[in-house]
Scaffold this active site. Structure first.
Site, mmCIF file in Angstrom:
data_model
loop_
_atom_site.group_PDB
_atom_site.id
_atom_site.type_symbol
_atom_site.label_atom_id
_atom_site.label_comp_id
_atom_site.label_asym_id
_atom_site.label_seq_id
_atom_site.Cartn_x
_atom_site.Cartn_y
_atom_site.Cartn_z
ATOM 1 C CD GLU A 152 -4.305 0.980 -3.360
ATOM 2 O OE1 GLU A 152 -5.493 1.195 -3.115
ATOM 3 O OE2 GLU A 152 -3.392 1.606 -2.824
ATOM 4 C CG ASP A 210 -1.792 1.224 1.289
ATOM 5 O OD1 ASP A 210 -2.503 1.466 0.306
ATOM 6 O OD2 ASP A 210 -1.779 1.949 2.304
ATOM 7 C CB CYS A 241 -15.672 -9.038 12.577
ATOM 8 S SG CYS A 241 -14.132 -8.429 11.861
ATOM 9 C CG ASP A 278 -1.373 3.211 5.804
ATOM 10 O OD1 ASP A 278 -2.468 3.526 5.296
ATOM 11 O OD2 ASP A 278 -0.558 4.046 6.241
ATOM 12 C CB CYS A 313 -13.028 -5.685 7.578
ATOM 13 S SG CYS A 313 -12.424 -6.874 8.780
HETATM 14 ZN ZN LIG Z 1 -14.431 -7.265 9.856
#
Ligand SMILES: [Zn+2]
Length: 413
Positions: A283, A198, A372, A379, A350
């Site tokens: 990316e 990233d 969750c 990052d 997530c």
């Molecule tokens: Zn999650």
């Protein structure tokens, strides 16, 4: 496979050699501008295009004229190379036009200005210069017309010499030796892992293994401040005066210092990553669009201009594009590859349960999943998402995945 590598060294010319370098660079600039003016005139008279060959023939005539006799001081090859550079600039321009680029983006060749354009010249033929090692840290390079010039041998040259370029950077002259090197890296490929990276503004690079690489931003900002003081001072000077040129040189010396720091960082990190990973996911960022000026046009003014220009500076400061270019060719050397994935939602998703929500990212640093409760450095979480996206793509051939090396897609199918 043979690859091209460049080795750059600082020259230690005598005063006389230094003066010669300046004059040669001046001759090259003159020839470039002369060639450009001739091509423009030819075009306006609708006689078509002047070729490199016809201009090189005219150059011989030019050197015989009494008013331009001084051109003979420079080695003939560096002047011819200057015309070749012009020819290449034209070719690049036409290729861009062909690809649909217009206006500034296409980059029509421009006249070189003293004090603004780079002072440089190239010897295109390796028979013209000879490198001789004197000690572990010193060497001499023999150049036409001025003989041996000393240089600091900061590292050994590898491979076969192809050409060399002498360039002024601030007060110093550097020489770049371009060599052809036999690439045997792919033979040394060991067990290497896959990785996602990233790219950020606060943390330059964060990997899916949780490693953070930080550009020395503080150091860069200090130099940038000094640069802006110098720039303000230079605005008050008379343009093209000796004092003004001196100011411009100091400013560009600082620019180079910044880019050296950045390049050094990106070289080290890209080598480390390319050496240890056979498969790298990044990316697919449109850096040009991201760092586009926010001021817009008169009919269509931009919003948040100040905030955006600050962000632009931060993006450009990090040198994301440099990193990606270096990583691409280095992983090619080492027999690995770089893959690009769609950047959408990588920082909001997530990495544990896949839940996407803006509120997941509590602060710049902290990621906490609303679904969750999974917590991680933001990052780091994004890097894992980038990695899984690239990884998943490789298994089932996602449409959002683009390959650097087209040829390798076949092995994936
Ligand atoms: Zn999650």
């Amino acid at each position: 496979m043979k690859i091209s590598k460049t080795f750059k060294y600082r020259l230690i010319p005598s005063q006389d050699q230094d003066a010669h370098f300046s004059r040669w660079a001046g001759c090259c600039r003159f020839i470039y501008n002369w060639g450009l003016a001739a091509r423009k005139a030819e075009w306006e008279q609708k006689n078509g295009h002047l070729s490199y060959v016809s201009q090189a023939a005219q150059l011989k005539e030019l050197k015989r004229l009494p008013e331009t006799e001084w051109l003979s001081e420079a080695p003939a090859q560096v002047l011819q190379q200057s015309l070749m550079n012009l020819d290449q600039a034209y070719k690049n321009f036409f290729t861009k036009i062909k690809n649909g680029q217009v206006g500034k983006a296409a980059g029509f060749p421009r006249f070189k200005k003293k004090g603004k354009s780079v002072d440089a010249f190239r010897f295109p033929d390796p028979s013209q210069f000879q490198l001789k090692k004197v000690s572990d840290t010193k060497a001499v390079i023999k150049l036409p017309k001025i003989g041996e010039v000393k240089l600091y041998l900061s590292r050994d040259v590898e491979g076969e010499l192809r050409n060399c370029t002498v360039v002024r950077e601030g007060k110093n002259w550097f020489i770049s030796l371009n060599c052809e090197v036999e690439n045997d890296y792919s033979a040394s490929v060991q067990e290497r892992t896959e990785i996602g990276i990233d790219r950020g503004i606060v943390n330059t690079l964060v990997t899916s293994e949780g490693k953070i690489y930080q550009l020395p931003i503080g150091k860069i900002k200090t130099i940038e401040q000094r640069r802006s003081v110098l720039q303000k001072r230079n605005c008050k000077k008379i343009k093209f005066s000796k004092n003004w040129i001196k100011g411009i040189r100091s400013i560009s010396a600082l620019d180079r210092k910044i880019s050296r720091i950045r390049l050094d960082f990106h070289h080290k990190i890209s080598t480390e990553i390319a050496k240890n990973h056979s498969y790298i996911v990044l990316e697919d960022l449109n850096i040009k669009n991201m760092s586009k000026s926010a001021s817009g046009t008169i009919e269509n003014p931009g919003t948040n201009v100040n905030a955006k220009s600050g962000l632009n500076r931060s993006i450009l400061r990090q040198g994301w594009y440099t990193f990606q270019t270096l990583l691409e060719y280095k992983s090619h050397w080492y027999g690995g590859y770089v893959k690009y994935v769609d950047p959408q939602n990588t920082s909001r998703k997530c990495s544990h349960c896949g839940h996407i929500e803006k509120g997941n990212r509590l602060t710049q640093e902290k990621f906490c999943c609303k679904n969750c409760g999974f917590e991680l450095h933001a990052d780091y979480n994004a890097a894992i998402n980038i990695f899984t996206r690239g990884h998943r793509g490789s298994a089932c051939g996602d449409a959002d995945v683009s390959w650097v090396d087209e040829a390798r897609t076949t092995s994936c199918a």
